[in-house]
Design an enzyme around this catalytic site. Structure first.
Site, PDB file in Angstrom:
ATOM      1  N   SER A  28      65.828   1.616  77.910  1.00  0.00           N
ATOM      2  CA  SER A  28      66.959   2.492  78.225  1.00  0.00           C
ATOM      3  C   SER A  28      67.195   3.515  77.127  1.00  0.00           C
ATOM      4  O   SER A  28      67.323   3.161  75.949  1.00  0.00           O
ATOM      5  CB  SER A  28      68.258   1.668  78.353  1.00  0.00           C
ATOM      6  OG  SER A  28      68.251   0.950  79.540  1.00  0.00           O
ATOM      7  N   HIS A  73      66.518   5.837  82.285  1.00  0.00           N
ATOM      8  CA  HIS A  73      65.071   5.652  82.312  1.00  0.00           C
ATOM      9  C   HIS A  73      64.422   6.893  82.914  1.00  0.00           C
ATOM     10  O   HIS A  73      65.080   7.719  83.534  1.00  0.00           O
ATOM     11  CB  HIS A  73      64.695   4.401  83.115  1.00  0.00           C
ATOM     12  CG  HIS A  73      64.971   3.122  82.393  1.00  0.00           C
ATOM     13  ND1 HIS A  73      63.998   2.327  81.855  1.00  0.00           N
ATOM     14  CD2 HIS A  73      66.144   2.521  82.097  1.00  0.00           C
ATOM     15  CE1 HIS A  73      64.550   1.289  81.273  1.00  0.00           C
ATOM     16  NE2 HIS A  73      65.852   1.370  81.405  1.00  0.00           N
ATOM     17  N   HIS A  84      63.787  -3.898  86.228  1.00  0.00           N
ATOM     18  CA  HIS A  84      64.405  -5.118  85.697  1.00  0.00           C
ATOM     19  C   HIS A  84      64.556  -6.151  86.814  1.00  0.00           C
ATOM     20  O   HIS A  84      64.735  -5.791  87.975  1.00  0.00           O
ATOM     21  CB  HIS A  84      65.804  -4.813  85.148  1.00  0.00           C
ATOM     22  CG  HIS A  84      65.845  -3.728  84.131  1.00  0.00           C
ATOM     23  ND1 HIS A  84      65.807  -2.388  84.469  1.00  0.00           N
ATOM     24  CD2 HIS A  84      65.930  -3.785  82.779  1.00  0.00           C
ATOM     25  CE1 HIS A  84      65.862  -1.675  83.365  1.00  0.00           C
ATOM     26  NE2 HIS A  84      65.927  -2.488  82.326  1.00  0.00           N
ATOM     27  N   TYR A  99      67.177  -7.697  87.520  1.00  0.00           N
ATOM     28  CA  TYR A  99      68.476  -7.575  88.200  1.00  0.00           C
ATOM     29  C   TYR A  99      68.505  -6.473  89.259  1.00  0.00           C
ATOM     30  O   TYR A  99      69.440  -6.389  90.037  1.00  0.00           O
ATOM     31  CB  TYR A  99      69.610  -7.363  87.174  1.00  0.00           C
ATOM     32  CG  TYR A  99      69.501  -6.101  86.349  1.00  0.00           C
ATOM     33  CD1 TYR A  99      69.766  -4.842  86.883  1.00  0.00           C
ATOM     34  CD2 TYR A  99      69.148  -6.169  85.003  1.00  0.00           C
ATOM     35  CE1 TYR A  99      69.664  -3.685  86.124  1.00  0.00           C
ATOM     36  CE2 TYR A  99      69.043  -5.033  84.231  1.00  0.00           C
ATOM     37  CZ  TYR A  99      69.296  -3.793  84.802  1.00  0.00           C
ATOM     38  OH  TYR A  99      69.189  -2.655  84.048  1.00  0.00           O
ATOM     39  N   GLU A 100      67.464  -5.623  89.303  1.00  0.00           N
ATOM     40  CA  GLU A 100      67.445  -4.580  90.339  1.00  0.00           C
ATOM     41  C   GLU A 100      67.010  -5.137  91.691  1.00  0.00           C
ATOM     42  O   GLU A 100      67.421  -4.629  92.729  1.00  0.00           O
ATOM     43  CB  GLU A 100      66.490  -3.457  89.925  1.00  0.00           C
ATOM     44  CG  GLU A 100      66.986  -2.689  88.708  1.00  0.00           C
ATOM     45  CD  GLU A 100      65.936  -1.701  88.237  1.00  0.00           C
ATOM     46  OE1 GLU A 100      65.784  -0.660  88.889  1.00  0.00           O
ATOM     47  OE2 GLU A 100      65.263  -1.983  87.223  1.00  0.00           O
ATOM     48  N   ALA A 109      66.440  -1.549  74.701  1.00  0.00           N
ATOM     49  CA  ALA A 109      67.744  -1.446  74.035  1.00  0.00           C
ATOM     50  C   ALA A 109      68.349  -2.835  74.070  1.00  0.00           C
ATOM     51  O   ALA A 109      68.231  -3.538  75.080  1.00  0.00           O
ATOM     52  CB  ALA A 109      68.630  -0.449  74.776  1.00  0.00           C
ATOM     53  N   MET A 169      68.265  -7.466  78.691  1.00  0.00           N
ATOM     54  CA  MET A 169      68.036  -7.814  80.099  1.00  0.00           C
ATOM     55  C   MET A 169      66.605  -7.510  80.562  1.00  0.00           C
ATOM     56  O   MET A 169      66.363  -7.311  81.749  1.00  0.00           O
ATOM     57  CB  MET A 169      69.025  -7.029  80.974  1.00  0.00           C
ATOM     58  CG  MET A 169      70.485  -7.266  80.617  1.00  0.00           C
ATOM     59  SD  MET A 169      71.575  -6.278  81.635  1.00  0.00           S
ATOM     60  CE  MET A 169      73.132  -6.466  80.759  1.00  0.00           C
ATOM     61  N   SER A 170      65.666  -7.461  79.624  1.00  0.00           N
ATOM     62  CA  SER A 170      64.302  -7.068  80.008  1.00  0.00           C
ATOM     63  C   SER A 170      63.277  -7.770  79.123  1.00  0.00           C
ATOM     64  O   SER A 170      63.556  -8.809  78.540  1.00  0.00           O
ATOM     65  CB  SER A 170      64.149  -5.543  79.870  1.00  0.00           C
ATOM     66  OG  SER A 170      64.196  -5.184  78.503  1.00  0.00           O
ATOM     67  N   ASN A 176      74.275  -1.947  70.203  1.00  0.00           N
ATOM     68  CA  ASN A 176      75.648  -2.463  70.092  1.00  0.00           C
ATOM     69  C   ASN A 176      75.620  -3.852  69.466  1.00  0.00           C
ATOM     70  O   ASN A 176      74.575  -4.512  69.457  1.00  0.00           O
ATOM     71  CB  ASN A 176      76.299  -2.558  71.487  1.00  0.00           C
ATOM     72  CG  ASN A 176      75.492  -3.411  72.443  1.00  0.00           C
ATOM     73  OD1 ASN A 176      74.490  -2.962  72.994  1.00  0.00           O
ATOM     74  ND2 ASN A 176      75.903  -4.655  72.614  1.00  0.00           N
ATOM     75  N   HIS A 202      77.053   0.256  79.769  1.00  0.00           N
ATOM     76  CA  HIS A 202      75.747   0.920  79.878  1.00  0.00           C
ATOM     77  C   HIS A 202      75.841   2.342  79.308  1.00  0.00           C
ATOM     78  O   HIS A 202      74.881   2.834  78.696  1.00  0.00           O
ATOM     79  CB  HIS A 202      75.297   0.931  81.344  1.00  0.00           C
ATOM     80  CG  HIS A 202      73.903   1.456  81.534  1.00  0.00           C
ATOM     81  ND1 HIS A 202      72.802   0.915  80.886  1.00  0.00           N
ATOM     82  CD2 HIS A 202      73.424   2.476  82.285  1.00  0.00           C
ATOM     83  CE1 HIS A 202      71.720   1.589  81.242  1.00  0.00           C
ATOM     84  NE2 HIS A 202      72.057   2.535  82.081  1.00  0.00           N
TER      85      HIS A 202
END
Ligand code: HPA
Length: 267
Positions: free
Chosen positions: A28, A58, A80, A82-83, A110, A205-206, A229, A241
């Site tokens: 990201s 992206h 990802h 989650y998509e 990220a 998340m990846s 973060n 995000h």
């Protein structure tokens, strides 16, 4: 012919027949590096079977060409879990990478930091990971090749080369353990406390499904997180995000210097 071999042929027709040395997956806010490849860029939508990779921040294109004298294939965006609910969403792109001749992969992302001394803007080289999601991209794979050893999955020699590249650039590159959380909601502070106790230094998340798939396919790899973060509950900053995308450029410039130096020092 397999789907990946067909796609590799299509890509070679556009980008030339020379074998690719390295694959690069951009996280990201890091997708612009794909624009700097001297070669050809193909939108994922023109590569049948490639995932949608629709997360904002992206750049869903595959760039094949030269970067710092090395033939690379750069994935400007990733899919990802989650998509789609599919942990193997990046399997076809990685199979194509293998069919293009690549033997090595660098994965970037990220991530949130679990270490107070590693603030936003830092780079973290992954020494290992924790699959906190319990998901696996090889579920359903029938061959015995599915029993992939994961010791040294994060290749020691590639990590050493990336550390040397960072040091030559005068940049800090800490090493740590990345925990994969499925998303798309962010973690709770209690979850962050839990994974900190379990030994995680960063969360995202990846990456982990890609690492598993890459090892399955026989690719050597290393992964670098751009810390955007402090993880949930670790600072007063609100996590979003938008914040991730806004903070990514802080580390992205450093990441690009490390990657360029790494590639340049290969040749
Ligand atoms: N958690 C999960 N994924 C992330 C984070 C985070 O704090 N920051 C960037 N990606």
């Amino acid at each position: 012919m397999s789907r990946s071999a067909d796609l590799a042929r299509l890509i070679r027709q556009r980008a030339g027949p020379e074998a690719v040395s390295h694959g690069l997956i951009l996280g990201s806010g890091l997708g612009h590096i794909a624009d700097e490849v001297d070669g050809v860029a193909i939108d994922y939508v023109d590569l049948p079977g490639f995932p949608h990779a629709g997360v904002s921040g992206h750049n869903p294109r595959l760039a094949v060409g030269m970067l710092e004298g090395v033939r690379v294939a750069v994935f400007g965006g990733r899919a990802h879990y989650y998509e789609s609910g599919r942990a193997d969403a990046m399997r076809l792109p990685l199979e194509v990478l293998r069919s293009l001749g690549a033997e090595r992969l660098i994965v970037t992302n990220a991530a949130g930091s679990l270490r107070p001394a590693t603030p936003p803007g830092s780079l973290m080289l992954l020494s290992d990971h924790i699959n906190f999601s319990g998901l696996n991209p090889l579920i359903g794979e029938a061959s015995d090749a599915r029993f992939v050893p994961m010791t040294d999955a994060h290749d020691p020699a590639m990590r050493a080369a990336l550390r040397a590249a960072a040091s030559a650039e005068g940049l800090d590159l800490v090493e740590g353990v990345y925990a994969w959380y499925s998303g798309p909601s962010f973690e709770t502070p209690a979850e962050i406390r839990a994974i900190r106790t379990l030994g995680a230094d960063a969360v995202g998340m990846s990456t982990v499904p890609e690492v598993i798939l890459a090892r399955f396919l026989g690719l050597r790899l290393a992964a670098v997180s751009v810390i955007t973060n402090m993880a949930a509950g670790m600072s007063d900053e609100k996590i979003s995000h938008e914040h991730t995308k806004a903070m990514a450029p802080l580390g992205a410039a450093k990441l690009e210097r490390v990657l360029r130096r790494y590639l340049r020092d290969l040749v």
